[in-house]
Design a protein around this motif. Structure first.
Motif, short mmCIF file in Angstrom:
data_model
loop_
_atom_site.label_atom_id
_atom_site.label_comp_id
_atom_site.label_asym_id
_atom_site.label_seq_id
_atom_site.Cartn_x
_atom_site.Cartn_y
_atom_site.Cartn_z
N SER A 1 76.99 14.78 5.04
CA SER A 1 77.06 13.50 5.76
C SER A 1 76.07 13.46 6.91
CB SER A 1 78.46 13.25 6.31
OG SER A 1 79.40 13.24 5.28
N GLY A 2 74.89 14.02 6.70
CA GLY A 2 73.88 14.03 7.76
C GLY A 2 74.13 15.07 8.83
N HIS A 3 75.21 15.85 8.70
CA HIS A 3 75.48 16.92 9.65
C HIS A 3 74.94 18.23 9.10
CE1 HIS A 3 79.22 14.45 11.00
NE2 HIS A 3 78.10 14.00 11.55
N ARG A 4 74.27 18.94 9.99
CA ARG A 4 73.62 20.18 9.58
C ARG A 4 74.58 21.34 9.77
NH1 ARG A 4 67.80 21.47 12.23
NH2 ARG A 4 67.92 23.70 11.89
N ILE A 5 74.87 22.06 8.69
CA ILE A 5 75.84 23.14 8.73
C ILE A 5 75.29 24.36 8.01
CG2 ILE A 5 78.18 23.82 7.99
CD1 ILE A 5 78.87 20.78 8.08
N GLY A 6 75.38 25.52 8.63
CA GLY A 6 74.89 26.75 8.01
C GLY A 6 75.95 27.34 7.09
N THR A 7 75.55 27.76 5.88
CA THR A 7 76.52 28.35 4.97
C THR A 7 77.11 29.64 5.59
OG1 THR A 7 74.73 29.49 3.85
CG2 THR A 7 75.50 27.46 2.84
N ALA A 8 76.27 30.39 6.30
CA ALA A 8 76.73 31.65 6.90
C ALA A 8 77.83 31.39 7.94
CB ALA A 8 75.56 32.38 7.55
N GLU A 9 77.67 30.30 8.68
CA GLU A 9 78.68 29.94 9.68
C GLU A 9 80.03 29.66 9.02
OE1 GLU A 9 78.04 26.67 12.88
OE2 GLU A 9 76.38 26.60 11.46
N VAL A 10 79.99 28.90 7.92
CA VAL A 10 81.23 28.56 7.22
C VAL A 10 81.85 29.83 6.62
CG1 VAL A 10 82.31 27.08 5.47
CG2 VAL A 10 80.31 26.26 6.73
N GLU A 11 81.00 30.67 6.06
CA GLU A 11 81.51 31.93 5.49
C GLU A 11 82.18 32.77 6.57
OE1 GLU A 11 78.02 33.62 3.74
OE2 GLU A 11 77.98 32.16 2.10
N ASN A 12 81.54 32.89 7.74
CA ASN A 12 82.13 33.68 8.82
C ASN A 12 83.49 33.13 9.21
OD1 ASN A 12 80.00 35.44 8.93
ND2 ASN A 12 78.90 34.26 10.49
N ALA A 13 83.60 31.79 9.24
CA ALA A 13 84.87 31.17 9.61
C ALA A 13 85.93 31.47 8.55
CB ALA A 13 84.69 29.66 9.79
N ILE A 14 85.56 31.34 7.27
CA ILE A 14 86.52 31.61 6.19
C ILE A 14 86.96 33.08 6.24
CG2 ILE A 14 86.81 31.75 3.67
CD1 ILE A 14 84.89 29.35 3.45
N ASN A 15 85.98 33.95 6.50
CA ASN A 15 86.29 35.39 6.53
C ASN A 15 87.23 35.77 7.66
OD1 ASN A 15 84.58 35.47 4.40
ND2 ASN A 15 82.90 36.49 5.47
N MET A 16 87.36 34.89 8.65
CA MET A 16 88.29 35.17 9.74
C MET A 16 89.73 34.91 9.34
SD MET A 16 86.18 33.79 13.03
CE MET A 16 87.46 34.14 14.21
N HIS A 17 89.92 34.23 8.19
CA HIS A 17 91.27 33.91 7.75
C HIS A 17 91.98 35.15 7.20
CE1 HIS A 17 94.33 30.99 6.72
NE2 HIS A 17 94.55 31.69 5.63
N THR A 18 93.22 35.27 7.55
CA THR A 18 93.98 36.44 7.14
C THR A 18 94.00 36.58 5.61
OG1 THR A 18 96.06 37.62 7.34
CG2 THR A 18 96.22 35.24 7.13
N GLY A 19 93.78 37.78 5.14
CA GLY A 19 93.83 38.03 3.70
C GLY A 19 92.53 37.76 2.97
N VAL A 20 91.54 37.16 3.66
CA VAL A 20 90.26 36.90 3.00
C VAL A 20 89.41 38.16 3.06
CG1 VAL A 20 88.10 35.60 3.10
CG2 VAL A 20 90.29 34.41 3.39
N VAL A 21 88.88 38.56 1.90
CA VAL A 21 88.05 39.75 1.84
C VAL A 21 86.58 39.38 2.01
CG1 VAL A 21 87.34 41.68 0.37
CG2 VAL A 21 89.71 40.87 0.32
N GLU A 22 86.18 38.36 1.28
CA GLU A 22 84.78 37.95 1.31
C GLU A 22 84.68 36.52 0.80
OE1 GLU A 22 82.23 40.32 -1.15
OE2 GLU A 22 80.42 39.74 -0.06
N SER A 23 83.59 35.83 1.19
CA SER A 23 83.40 34.48 0.68
C SER A 23 81.91 34.17 0.56
CB SER A 23 84.06 33.47 1.63
OG SER A 23 83.43 33.51 2.89
N ALA A 24 81.63 33.18 -0.26
CA ALA A 24 80.25 32.70 -0.39
C ALA A 24 80.31 31.17 -0.44
CB ALA A 24 79.61 33.24 -1.66
N VAL A 25 79.48 30.53 0.37
CA VAL A 25 79.51 29.08 0.48
C VAL A 25 78.17 28.51 0.01
CG1 VAL A 25 79.49 27.21 2.19
CG2 VAL A 25 81.24 28.99 2.31
N VAL A 26 78.26 27.48 -0.81
CA VAL A 26 77.04 26.78 -1.26
C VAL A 26 77.27 25.28 -1.18
CG1 VAL A 26 76.33 28.65 -2.82
CG2 VAL A 26 77.75 26.77 -3.70
N GLY A 27 76.19 24.52 -1.28
CA GLY A 27 76.31 23.07 -1.31
C GLY A 27 76.29 22.58 -2.75
N TYR A 28 76.84 21.39 -2.99
CA TYR A 28 76.72 20.75 -4.31
C TYR A 28 76.56 19.25 -4.07
CZ TYR A 28 81.55 19.12 -3.78
OH TYR A 28 82.69 18.50 -3.33
#
Ligand code: 7RM
Length: 631
Positions: free
Chosen positions: A506-533
């Motif tokens: 939506s015109g907002h600039r977001i880094g995939t690494a930033e989102v991954e780091n946030a997801i990885n902070m969630h309890t029980g999450v081992v690893e994540s990978a974020v992409v756009g579609y």
């Protein structure tokens, strides 16, 4: 400073390449300088070091305010349209805005702010936001505006990175039918921000807020304690004007630094030329001042040109999806500057709320923030511009300070989905993976710039090496934009999107690494990978592949997804929430441990027929599992 014909554009362009210093010196003469510069430009893209108008002294607010008082003191500078159309708006003439900026500048001083100090601004889209920005500039304080959609954690990160001394905020914000607490979010942020000494709070929603003795003061009470007399601080052309944080492909957002002289000249020059602004016109840029578009084309560019700029507090769909057209009709808007995502979302509602408004005041339509697709371009052209308003598809970035590639309204022949030609002073170059120039037309490559323009970023705050690494190291001697680009047979440029791991949602600039780091902070999450579609309205959606401990695909998978969204909201802000989360047991990695994002992007796009070369994969079976579970 004004281009009026295509011939003049070509002449100006040629001159800007042949003699850039003379070209920009002539333009800069149109502004008010306390002391002239002694050298127009000194630069190299290796350190990098770029300096414009060296030795020149000025204050940008004298150019945006004082300078206009004699000629247009009683002309509206800012028109504020509240979220609720039934609430009275506010019109500030240049004289009123000048008065309020000076007063608030004195409030900042009273609260200990001196030249060079950093001030964090976290406000809704109210006149006070522009006032606070300009008040900082008036006394030489560096503003760092943080968009209202960011979380306490994001605010804290930005405050700490810049070591802000003061925060300016409000009790709350109205956005559509929502009321958003701002002060309480700031309070959460400040638990971890020892540099902050004072918080200035304006009232907007009058929601109850905690006010800490000795730290928190009310805007309204403070302004009563000061006079409207505040001489502008004399600034060097290369003194810092502001920091604005923006996402990249790695790590935390970077503080992009812009300086007083070059930024002012570039924002004003591009505003006047791209939109062909004429005195007396009403300009409506729908961006938030929390993004660069708002800095350059709601506040600094329009005000430096003496224009009337609309600040809209609300959203395009409240109270109904005709809100933009209400505003255009009500204020007789001449220039409308918005994002493709807004156009696409409004398109879906049909024409009923468009056709019951008089849009005949419109002269120029602008688009910014992401590639505009053909369908949206034509809808904008047919139904908003009635095929009589040129559309300027303006390509630029936080780092560029102002528009780099765009048609000049009514002068450059437009072509749907093309940003068309570089503005004078802008020297694009396409390169291949190895940095080799791709010459000629009908080609595509990575978009770089080979020469500085006055609005280019000077550094990333507190970490010059990161600036060099990010923008100037990939292709030595060039500024790398991170965008892919096509140059057609006519030499017209079309931006095809990011080639790095940065998303545009939506015109907002977001880094995939930033989102991954946030997801990885969630309890029980081992690893994540974020992409756009590809997403019909947002341009891009966020797709997250997540590995959890144990069996996450069990009966509570949906709940876990919602919890992850809550974590991402808390860590970054609601704008970074993934649209889709797929639980997986592994990620496609190379033998050296690198995630093969190309494969994940393909699957997220729904194109699993041809995944390309997968022979370097450590465990090819994981791809079949991901394909089978794709959302
Ligand atoms: C102004 C702004 C920058 C990124 C940029 C591009 C994309 C911006 C256009 C565009 C295609 C456009 N600053 N972008 N404008 N893509 N056509 N007209 O948006 O720093 O927030 O984002 O946005 O990918 O690199 S930004």
């Amino acid at each position: 400073m004004r281009i009026r014909t295509f011939d003049e554009y070509q002449t100006a362009y040629q001159k800007s390449v042949d003699d850039p210093e003379e070209f920009w010196a002539e333009i800069a003469q149109n502004f008010q300088w306390r002391k002239p510069w002694t050298k127009t430009l000194q630069w190299n893209f290796t350190e990098p070091s770029v300096k414009w108008f060296i030795g020149g002294k000025l204050n940008i607010t004298e150019n945006c305010l004082d300078r206009h008082l004699a000629e247009r003191g009683d002309q509206p500078a800012i028109i504020w349209e509240p979220n609720d159309p039934n609430e009275a708006g506010v019109t500030l003439t240049y004289r009123m805005l000048f008065d309020q900026v000076c007063r608030f500048a004195n409030v900042l001083k009273r609260n200990g702010v001196v030249k060079g100090d950093r001030v964090c601004i976290y406000l809704p889209m109210v006149p006070e936001l522009a006032i606070a920005v300009l008040a900082c500039a008036r006394i030489g304080a560096v503003h760092s505006v943080v968009f209202g959609g960011f979380s306490a954690q994001s605010i804290a990160d930005r405050i700490n990175d810049a070591q802000c001394k003061v925060v300016v905020t409000a009790d709350g914000a109205y956005r559509g039918n929502k009321e958003i607490p701002l002060k309480s979010t700031v309070d959460d942020a400040l638990i971890g921000c020892p540099s902050v000494q004072k918080v200035i709070v304006m009232t907007r929603t009058r929601t109850p807020v905690s006010m800490l003795k000795g730290r928190d003061v009310w805007w309204e009470q403070e302004v009563k304690q000061v006079t409207a007399d505040c001489p502008a601080e004399e600034m060097d052309a290369e003194d810092m004007l502001f920091i604005l944080y923006t996402s990249g492909s790695t790590g935390k957002p970077k503080g992009v630094v812009h300086t007083c002289g070059g930024y002012m000249v570039y924002a004003a020059y591009t505003f006047q030329n791209v939109f062909q602004y004429e005195p007396g016109q009403i300009h409506f840029c729908t961006a938030d001042i929390g993004w660069i578009t708002g800095h350059s084309y709601i506040v600094y560019g329009p005000l430096a040109c003496g224009a009337t700029s609309i600040i809209f507090e609300g959203v395009p769909t409240y109270p109904d999806y005709g809100r933009f057209w209400d505003i255009v009709d009500k204020y007789k808007v001449n220039i409308l500057y918005t994002a493709p995502t807004a156009i696409r979302s409004l398109m879906g509602f049909g024409l009923e709320k468009v056709d019951n408004h008089d849009l005949s005041s419109l002269d120029v339509l602008g688009s910014v923030g992401e590639p505009i697709n053909e369908e949206a371009w034509h809808w904008y052209d047919d139904h908003i511009g009635k095929n009589r308003c040129p559309i300027v598809d303006t390509w630029w970035q936080t780092e560029t300070g102002g528009i780099l590639i765009s048609p000049i309204a009514g002068i450059t022949k437009t072509k749907p989905t093309y940003a068309t030609l570089p503005l004078p002073g802008v020297q694009p170059i396409l390169v291949d993976e190895n940095g080799k120039e791709i010459e000629g037309n009908g080609v595509s490559g990575n978009l770089c710039m080979k020469f500085p323009w006055p609005g280019i970023l000077r550094t990333t705050y507190g970490d010059h090496e990161r600036c060099r690494q990010t923008y100037f190291a990939t292709y030595p001697g060039l500024y790398f934009t991170g965008d892919g680009c096509l140059r057609d047979e006519d030499g017209y440029y079309r931006i095809t999107g990011r080639v790095d791991d940065v998303l545009n949602v939506s015109g907002h600039r977001i880094g995939t690494a930033e989102v991954e780091n946030a997801i990885n902070m969630h309890t029980g999450v081992v690893e994540s990978a974020v992409v756009g579609y590809p997403h019909d309205i947002k341009g891009q959606g966020i797709y997250a592949y997540v590995i959890t401990e144990g069996d996450a695909g069990g009966h509570d998978a949906e709940l876990t997804k919602r919890d992850i969204l809550a974590t991402v909201s808390r860590v970054i802000g609601p704008i970074a929430k993934p649209d889709k989360i797929q639980f997986v047991s592994g990620l496609p990695k190379t033998r050296s441990g690198k995630i093969m994002r190309r494969i994940l992007r393909k699957i997220a796009e729904g194109d699993t027929s041809n995944l390309g070369d997968t022979t370097t994969l450590l465990d090819p079976a994981v791809v079949d599992e991901i394909k089978a579970g794709a959302l």
